[in-house]
Design an enzyme around this catalytic site. Structure first.
Site, PDB file in Angstrom:
ATOM      1  N   HIS A 310      34.108  20.395  18.273  1.00  0.00           N
ATOM      2  CA  HIS A 310      33.899  21.711  18.886  1.00  0.00           C
ATOM      3  C   HIS A 310      32.430  22.071  18.892  1.00  0.00           C
ATOM      4  O   HIS A 310      31.959  22.779  19.774  1.00  0.00           O
ATOM      5  CB  HIS A 310      34.742  22.768  18.175  1.00  0.00           C
ATOM      6  CG  HIS A 310      36.177  22.707  18.591  1.00  0.00           C
ATOM      7  ND1 HIS A 310      37.158  22.194  17.793  1.00  0.00           N
ATOM      8  CD2 HIS A 310      36.767  23.026  19.765  1.00  0.00           C
ATOM      9  CE1 HIS A 310      38.307  22.232  18.442  1.00  0.00           C
ATOM     10  NE2 HIS A 310      38.102  22.728  19.641  1.00  0.00           N
ATOM     11  N   ARG A 418      38.483  29.544  25.856  1.00  0.00           N
ATOM     12  CA  ARG A 418      38.791  29.339  24.429  1.00  0.00           C
ATOM     13  C   ARG A 418      38.530  30.658  23.701  1.00  0.00           C
ATOM     14  O   ARG A 418      37.442  30.879  23.165  1.00  0.00           O
ATOM     15  CB  ARG A 418      37.909  28.227  23.861  1.00  0.00           C
ATOM     16  CG  ARG A 418      38.184  26.833  24.427  1.00  0.00           C
ATOM     17  CD  ARG A 418      37.247  25.808  23.786  1.00  0.00           C
ATOM     18  NE  ARG A 418      37.693  24.446  23.943  1.00  0.00           N
ATOM     19  CZ  ARG A 418      37.188  23.574  24.831  1.00  0.00           C
ATOM     20  NH1 ARG A 418      36.229  23.941  25.644  1.00  0.00           N
ATOM     21  NH2 ARG A 418      37.642  22.337  24.886  1.00  0.00           N
ATOM     22  N   ARG A 454      43.429  30.891  26.647  1.00  0.00           N
ATOM     23  CA  ARG A 454      44.117  30.176  25.572  1.00  0.00           C
ATOM     24  C   ARG A 454      44.102  31.069  24.338  1.00  0.00           C
ATOM     25  O   ARG A 454      43.046  31.587  23.959  1.00  0.00           O
ATOM     26  CB  ARG A 454      43.413  28.857  25.250  1.00  0.00           C
ATOM     27  CG  ARG A 454      44.217  28.148  24.181  1.00  0.00           C
ATOM     28  CD  ARG A 454      43.661  26.859  23.743  1.00  0.00           C
ATOM     29  NE  ARG A 454      42.378  26.974  23.096  1.00  0.00           N
ATOM     30  CZ  ARG A 454      41.624  25.906  22.845  1.00  0.00           C
ATOM     31  NH1 ARG A 454      42.031  24.710  23.221  1.00  0.00           N
ATOM     32  NH2 ARG A 454      40.473  26.033  22.239  1.00  0.00           N
ATOM     33  N   CYS A 627      42.527  19.441  30.703  1.00  0.00           N
ATOM     34  CA  CYS A 627      41.361  20.262  30.356  1.00  0.00           C
ATOM     35  C   CYS A 627      40.548  19.688  29.194  1.00  0.00           C
ATOM     36  O   CYS A 627      39.648  20.337  28.693  1.00  0.00           O
ATOM     37  CB  CYS A 627      41.777  21.697  30.063  1.00  0.00           C
ATOM     38  SG  CYS A 627      42.771  21.855  28.579  1.00  0.00           S
TER      39      CYS A 627
HETATM   40  C1  PEP Z   1      41.592  19.626  23.849  1.00  0.00           C
HETATM   41  O1  PEP Z   1      42.061  19.449  22.730  1.00  0.00           O
HETATM   42  O2  PEP Z   1      41.434  18.702  24.685  1.00  0.00           O
HETATM   43  C2  PEP Z   1      41.174  20.970  24.283  1.00  0.00           C
HETATM   44  C3  PEP Z   1      40.842  21.230  25.514  1.00  0.00           C
HETATM   45  O3  PEP Z   1      41.118  21.925  23.338  1.00  0.00           O
HETATM   46  P1  PEP Z   1      39.960  22.000  22.233  1.00  0.00           P
HETATM   47  O4  PEP Z   1      38.913  20.998  22.606  1.00  0.00           O
HETATM   48  O5  PEP Z   1      39.436  23.393  22.239  1.00  0.00           O
HETATM   49  O6  PEP Z   1      40.660  21.663  20.980  1.00  0.00           O
HETATM   50 MG    MG Z   2      42.618  21.132  21.540  1.00  0.00          MG
END
Ligand code: PEP
Ligand code: MG
Length: 699
Positions: A310, A418, A454, A627
């Site tokens: 992240h 997010r 989300r 995504c």
């Molecule tokens: C993923 O897991 O691919 C996603 C889009 O969510 P995040 O990266 O925020 O966990």
């Molecule tokens: Mg994810």
């Protein structure tokens, strides 16, 4: 030379207090004394090295002394050992209060520096689309941040530095003496006193009070750094010790260092990163990246972390170039060093102290970046491939301010907001009204496009600092994360759901809700009940009739692929998060750079899961988006289309190149590619099949 043998008789061996007594006794004599246990050898004057002998009861020691008073010294020490160090009456308990948090002092002594170190390149995983440059701001691991800089080449500054170190030693000795004087009034005085004594003696330990000064003089480095280097070596030795008691003594040495660093900082507050700087750190969490961006930092380099973490995702969306997983960066860079970060291409590089040639090479691209005008592209209706298929390209955002980038890039909508980023960097969660304002603002800015909100995906590397339990639980990707966290904290979840429903009420159906990390229909059923409750509450409290919003599930846990039919009954859409799907399917922590090579999204297991997911969605008659970060990689676009996706959501900066690949491609011709990649036994075979298909497509 005099040599003698002795056996440790006291029950707890040569622990802190006896080691301190022995070192003191040794210091009384004019001679060099070495104590051996097996192959380990200790300087008898050094409590730290005596502790590292790990000499328990019945250990046999050899005492060897050389010099004027060798005989007397050996006799003295033998007597001490034979008497068991008067140990039975004393309890040892490491309860001395920890040193205060150590403020960091950062100094730039550029004008008075030793000759400039040569250029150095450190490679890692690149994040971002453009190169940048700035001055290094070193952030050392852990709470004890240690300033690091070079002194001028001559003797004068080194002597001044040693005097500063000497004065810190004096201050901490005085501090400990004062504490010792007060100790008898403190609860547990009998337990604390020996540890004050130990700390006091560690200050006189040659490892701590002499060796750092040698480094300052010989290598012209600042005293804090010289001390830290010494302590790092001692600490590493202690970590290898199996005996828990002796291993723990490594912490005592750290506490002593912390006190010395505090004294040297003169109580100054830690320097804050400044605008234009590049942060070099062992690791950064996503919340820190946001703060650094706010302060105007240009980029960062971390020794750990993967491209799917992240931290990397936030950096990408903030347009903050970074190199993650760049082992060796902390050792290579010093505060104030000029650094170029180039995250592009396969070999992302941080160039530390670039030479003229490197600067010339980058000057062009750094200037060009500033001048590139941003063109607005209209979006909303999808784009057509060469053979007339429609593909929708949307964007992922973390902050409301990114909606503008999405519109300029011609996105067909916000495919993933997010929302948990609204919850980071604060002491308490945002109240419902505050969230409502934020969500409404995002919908307003994005009009007329749809926005997928989300729900809170806190946990793993995004910790809710306002929640003590969450803080304690730490970063566990398999733990209380995402929907699990929300269902465990229904009040928090209901606040968010009400805020979303209120914002949606004003947006004519453009708002959608997406649930992260669903793994079972039971979780979905509980969420649907909570959503119904939230609507009831709004009706009762605000007289607001909110229609049921379009609800979607993230497919990011392998189990969810197999229960999509059961999910579909309550849902209007799916969205596949490949970042987590890869992590959970291949058992690879997405934040661990050492495992990055294993996290291959082209692993056959991932491709089969993706193909099943699009098949399941089609059978259920629900749209499905991809995504995860791979959606923005034009090199993978054909594979993703071949697997059946027609909606991709990515960072706004990646949209133009993916659009180019889609509009230039013949989607009808990808059926054969799908067959081939699903039959491929390895990621390499998948890549080869894709390359082949690409070449044919271009003919
Ligand atoms: C993923 O897991 O691919 C996603 C889009 O969510 P995040 O990266 O925020 O966990
Ligand atoms: Mg994810």
């Amino acid at each position: 030379m005099i040599e003698a043998r002795a056996v440790i008789v006291n029950s707890r061996g040569l622990h802190a207090r006896p080691a301190t007594m022995l070192a003191k006794r040794a210091a009384r004599h004019k001679c060099e004394i070495v104590i051996r246990k097996g192959r380990r050898e200790a300087d008898a004057n050094s409590v730290a090295s005596l502790l590292m002998l790990v000499a328990g009861q019945n250990s046999e020691l050899t005492i060897r002394a050389n010099g004027e008073e060798a005989e007397a010294a050996v006799a003295d020490i033998l007597q001490l050992i034979a008497g068991g160090f008067d140990d039975d009456a004393v309890t040892n308990n490491p309860k001395l209060p920890a040193a205060p948090a150590v403020p960091q002092r950062k100094e730039k002594t550029k004008s008075a520096r030793a000759p400039k170190k040569p250029m150095q390149k450190i490679y890692g995983v690149g994040v971002g689309e453009s190169a940048t440059t700035g001055e290094a701001h070193i952030r050392m691991p852990g709470e004890t941040e240690v300033p690091r800089y070079r002194l001028s080449a001559g003797e004068a500054q080194a002597e001044k530095e040693c005097a500063r170190f000497e004065s810190a030693l004096r201050d901490v000795r005085a501090e400990l003496d004062a504490l010792r004087a007060r100790a008898h009034q403190l609860p547990g005085a009998a337990e604390i006193a020996p540890f004050i004594e130990l700390y006091r003696n560690l200050l006189d330990d040659p490892e701590i009070c002499i060796k750092p000064r040698e480094s300052v003089r010989q290598r012209k480095i600042n005293a804090e750094w010289a001390l830290k280097e010494r302590v790092d070596i001692i600490r590493a030795n202690f970590r290898r010790i199996e005996d828990a008691y002796f291993r723990e003594r490594g912490r005592d040495i750290e506490h002593v260092m912390a006190r010395l660093l505090a004294a040297m900082s003169g109580g100054k507050t830690p320097p804050r990163p400044a605008a234009g700087e590049i942060i070099v750190a062992e690791d950064l969490d996503p919340a820190s990246v946001i703060n650094l961006r706010r302060k105007g930092c240009r980029g960062f380099i971390t020794e750990t972390g993967g491209g799917m973490s992240h931290t990397a995702i936030v950096a990408r969306s903030l347009g903050m170039p970074a190199i993650v997983g760049a082992a060796g960066a902390l050792a290579a860079a010093e505060n104030g060093d000029e650094i170029i970060i180039d995250p592009r291409g396969q070999m992302a590089v941080a160039i530390i102290r670039p030479d003229e040639a490197a600067l010339r090479r980058y000057r062009g691209s750094l200037r060009a970046r500033k001048k590139t005008p941003r063109k607005k592209v209209a979006g909303g209706g999808g784009i057509k491939s060469k053979d007339g298929e429609t593909v929708f390209l949307e964007t992922n955002i973390e902050f409301p301010g990114e909606v503008g980038d999405a519109l300029r890039a011609g996105a067909d909508g916000i495919g993933l907001f997010r929302t948990e980023f609204v919850f980071l960097n604060r002491d308490s969660p945002p109240p419902e009204d505050e969230q409502f304002e934020i969500y409404r603002e995002v919908l307003r800015r994005a009009a007329p496009l749809p926005v997928v909100f989300r729900t809170i995906d806190l946990g793993a590397d995004k910790i809710n600092l306002a929640d003590a339990e969450h803080r304690r639980a730490g970063a566990n990707p398999l733990g209380l994360r995402a929907i699990r966290y929300c269902l465990a904290a229904p009040e928090l979840f209901l606040d968010q759901l009400r805020a979303l429903l209120r914002a949606f009420a004003e947006s004519r159906g453009r708002g959608k809700i997406l649930l992260p990390m669903l793994s079972s229909p039971a979780e979905l059923a509980r969420t649907v009940t909570l959503l119904r409750n939230a609507r009831e509450q709004l009706r009762a409290l605000r007289k607001l009739d909110s229609p049921p919003p379009p609800l979607g599930a993230m497919i990011e846990v392998p189990a969810s692929v197999f229960v999509m039919r059961a999910f579909a009954r309550h849902l209007s859409f799916f969205s596949v998060g490949t970042n987590d799907l890869v992590q959970y399917t291949l058992a690879v922590d997405r934040g661990d750079e050492k495992l990055a090579a294993l996290a291959d999204p082209l692993h056959p297991a991932i491709l089969h899961l993706l193909a099943s997911a699009t098949d399941n969605a089609r059978r259920a008659g629900k749209p499905i988006t991809l995504c995860g970060e791979i959606a923005g990689d034009p090199a993978l676009t054909e594979i993703i289309l071949a697997l059946g996706f027609r909606r991709l959501s990515m960072n706004a900066s990646q949209l133009a190149s993916v659009r180019g690949t889609v509009s230039g491609g013949d989607i009808g011709a990808l059926a054969a590619l799908r067959r081939r990649i699903l039959a491929a036994p390895t990621p390499e075979a998948v890549r080869a099949a894709a390359k082949n298909a690409n070449a044919k497509n271009k003919k």
